[in-house]
Write a protein that holds these residues in place. Structure first.
Motif, PDB file in Angstrom:
ATOM      1  N   GLY A  74       0.842  -1.224  -0.007  1.00 58.84           N
ATOM      2  CA  GLY A  74       0.084  -0.145   0.047  1.00 58.84           C
ATOM      3  C   GLY A  74       0.719   1.238  -0.042  1.00 58.84           C
ATOM      4  N   ILE A  75       1.997   1.275   0.960  1.00 61.48           N
ATOM      5  CA  ILE A  75       2.759   2.397   0.933  1.00 61.48           C
ATOM      6  C   ILE A  75       3.515   2.599  -0.325  1.00 61.48           C
ATOM      7  N   PHE A  76       3.913   1.504  -0.836  1.00 58.49           N
ATOM      8  CA  PHE A  76       4.713   1.366  -2.343  1.00 58.49           C
ATOM      9  C   PHE A  76       3.793   2.105  -3.125  1.00 58.49           C
ATOM     10  N   LEU A 235     -12.142   5.543   7.923  1.00 56.15           N
ATOM     11  CA  LEU A 235     -11.539   4.178   7.913  1.00 56.15           C
ATOM     12  C   LEU A 235     -12.086   3.104   8.818  1.00 56.15           C
ATOM     13  N   LEU A 236     -12.562   3.931  10.149  1.00 55.90           N
ATOM     14  CA  LEU A 236     -13.152   2.966  11.358  1.00 55.90           C
ATOM     15  C   LEU A 236     -14.601   2.448  10.449  1.00 55.90           C
ATOM     16  N   SER A 349     -17.514   3.862  -1.829  1.00 56.99           N
ATOM     17  CA  SER A 349     -17.618   4.973  -1.292  1.00 56.99           C
ATOM     18  C   SER A 349     -16.393   4.986  -0.046  1.00 56.99           C
ATOM     19  N   LEU A 350     -15.944   3.942   0.374  1.00 55.52           N
ATOM     20  CA  LEU A 350     -14.693   4.280   1.055  1.00 55.52           C
ATOM     21  C   LEU A 350     -13.586   4.677   0.352  1.00 55.52           C
ATOM     22  N   THR A 351     -13.328   4.236  -0.892  1.00 51.98           N
ATOM     23  CA  THR A 351     -12.149   4.805  -1.549  1.00 51.98           C
ATOM     24  C   THR A 351     -12.370   6.361  -1.801  1.00 51.98           C
ATOM     25  N   GLU A 352     -13.545   6.865  -2.239  1.00 55.17           N
ATOM     26  CA  GLU A 352     -13.798   7.976  -2.445  1.00 55.17           C
ATOM     27  C   GLU A 352     -13.631   9.058  -1.281  1.00 55.17           C
ATOM     28  N   LEU A 363      -7.057   2.272   2.316  1.00 57.51           N
ATOM     29  CA  LEU A 363      -7.799   1.278   1.839  1.00 57.51           C
ATOM     30  C   LEU A 363      -7.262  -0.115   2.010  1.00 57.51           C
ATOM     31  N   ALA A 364      -6.139  -0.408   1.481  1.00 57.98           N
ATOM     32  CA  ALA A 364      -5.449  -1.746   1.564  1.00 57.98           C
ATOM     33  C   ALA A 364      -5.267  -2.155   3.152  1.00 57.98           C
TER      34      ALA A 364
END
Length: 431
Positions: A74-76, A235-236, A349-352, A363-364
């Motif tokens: 994810g950081i990558f 996130l929660l 929805s979470l990604t946006e 997200l990951a």
């Protein structure tokens, strides 16, 4: 041109993005379908129930690597790019499946066989942990604003395509091979077909455009402070949604084993549940995504998740009472339809809700933790729960409890659909 000013995403690019998630669920479906045969191959010195439980627990252990992969890959993806992260995760994923195909049985190499099986599942879990973040971020960042729901839903719809493919392969092998042949080499053929996809997927992903540095539209919905912790609320709440839909997803993947082991139906009839799950999942994932572009994310995912809660109990009552293939297929299809209609929308929805600089990682990690804790244990937990209580209704109660968590989380999420946000701005401006 898309509303964001970038070149519209093509079908080839969508395929390249979701092929990793599809391979993941093809593997999951195949493992669930052949859990009994895998258990006998690698854990042959136990009772049939212990063989099944050890195979399912090995499946679950692979999820331990997911949070680690989510952080690393994810950081990558947030620092180097979406495309390199997708290439890395897909390569590791393919190697994990290939290793599973090639591992000799316990009868040939003894205790080393289950150890190698465990290593392959851990490698694959690491890869899968970093798959969803970069690929879903890529889909959302590439899609026209007015089609984000539909295009983003392909991430979840690919799971349904893969489940359908896995079920179809399983049904074909069951019809062509004897029980002894399935246990000896048939299940390896099913996994081997997944490995064939690896070079094709790598070729497609190498040609993807990079979206990390594209200008972001509608940034007003994101927290103004920088850093992952500034996104604590989405996130929660996202974790709550993932707990809900990952539980239903993995229990539905278990339905073939449930039908054969708990309802004592034939293997051919049991495979019908996976086919119904795949077909309805594909159709209703995309339908939910398209409807969310028009009516908003919250109304669509809330309505479908509530309906899922209401139909699950009567569907299982009918399956347990009737014990026939038609009821199994119809009931599984109805449950899958209402579950799938909310899954793709919730992920979009979470990604946006996440700003671009933390989108892939955030997200990951949330997805990996939710799936590792609640998806990984779903199948062995349900199998144990049925054995411990003697109640075949246990999967229904488990999914319904998780659905309640998801409904609360969805109700508290902010609306992120661009069409609804733009309409709100117009109304406020006119006022």
């Amino acid at each position: 041109m898309s509303l964001s000013g970038s070149t519209p995403i093509t079908c080839r690019q969508i395929t390249a993005a979701v092929i990793g998630n599809a391979l993941e669920f093809y593997d999951f479906t195949t493992y669930a379908l052949f859990a009994v045969q895998i258990g006998r191959t690698f854990f042959p010195v136990h009772t049939p129930f212990e063989n099944l439980m050890l195979a399912l627990l090995t499946f679950a252990v692979g999820f331990v690597g997911r949070p680690v992969g989510a952080v690393v890959i994810g950081i990558f993806g947030d620092r180097v790019g979406r495309r390199p992260a997708m290439l890395l995760s897909f390569t590791l994923m393919g190697l994990g499946i290939l290793g599973l195909v090639l591992i000799p049985s316990f009868a040939k190499i003894g205790p080393l066989a289950p150890v190698l099986l465990l290593v392959c599942r851990l490698v694959q879990g690491f890869a899968l942990g970093g798959e969803v973040g970069p690929t879903t971020a890529f889909l959302i960042e590439s899609a026209p604003l007015q089609k984000r729901g539909l295009i983003g839903a392909w991430q979840s719809a690919s799971q349904a395509v893969a489940s359908l493919s896995g079920a179809s392969v399983g049904l074909l092998l069951t019809n062509l091979l004897s029980a002894a042949q399935l246990e000896s080499f048939g299940w390896r053929i099913a996994f081997g077909l997944g490995v064939v996809v690896l070079p094709f997927g790598l070729y497609l992903r190498r040609s993807l455009p990079e979206t990390l540095h594209r200008p972001e539209a509608l940034q007003s919905i994101h927290p103004t402070a920088h850093g992952t912790f500034s996104h604590a609320r989405p996130l929660l709440l996202g974790l709550g949604m993932i707990i809900s839909f990952t539980t239903s997803t993995y229990v539905l993947l278990y339905m073939t084993t449930y039908a054969s082991q708990t309802l004592h139906m034939s293997q051919r009839a049991a495979f019908g549940a996976s086919v119904a799950n795949g077909v309805c999942g594909l159709v209703f994932c995309l339908l939910g995504g398209a409807m969310s572009d028009r009516f908003g994310r919250k109304p669509v995912m809330l309505t479908s998740r509530i309906l899922f809660l209401l139909v699950t109990l009567p569907a299982f009552v009918l399956m347990v009472r009737n014990h026939d293939a038609l009821t199994l297929v119809v009931a599984t299809g109805v449950i899958s339809a209402f579950s799938s209609a909310s899954i793709g929308v919730a992920l979009v929805s979470l990604t946006e809700s996440l700003r671009k600089d933390v989108r892939s990682t955030g997200l990951a990690v949330v997805y990996a933790v939710g799936v590792a804790v609640f998806g990984g244990i779903a199948q062995p937990y349900v199998a144990w729960l049925i054995k411990a209580t003697g109640n075949p209704m246990a999967p229904a109660w488990y999914m319904m409890a998780a659905a309640c968590v998801g409904i609360v989380a969805m109700a508290l999420m902010k609306e992120t659909a661009p069409a609804r946000l733009i309409a709100t701005r117009v109304v406020v401006g006119a006022g």
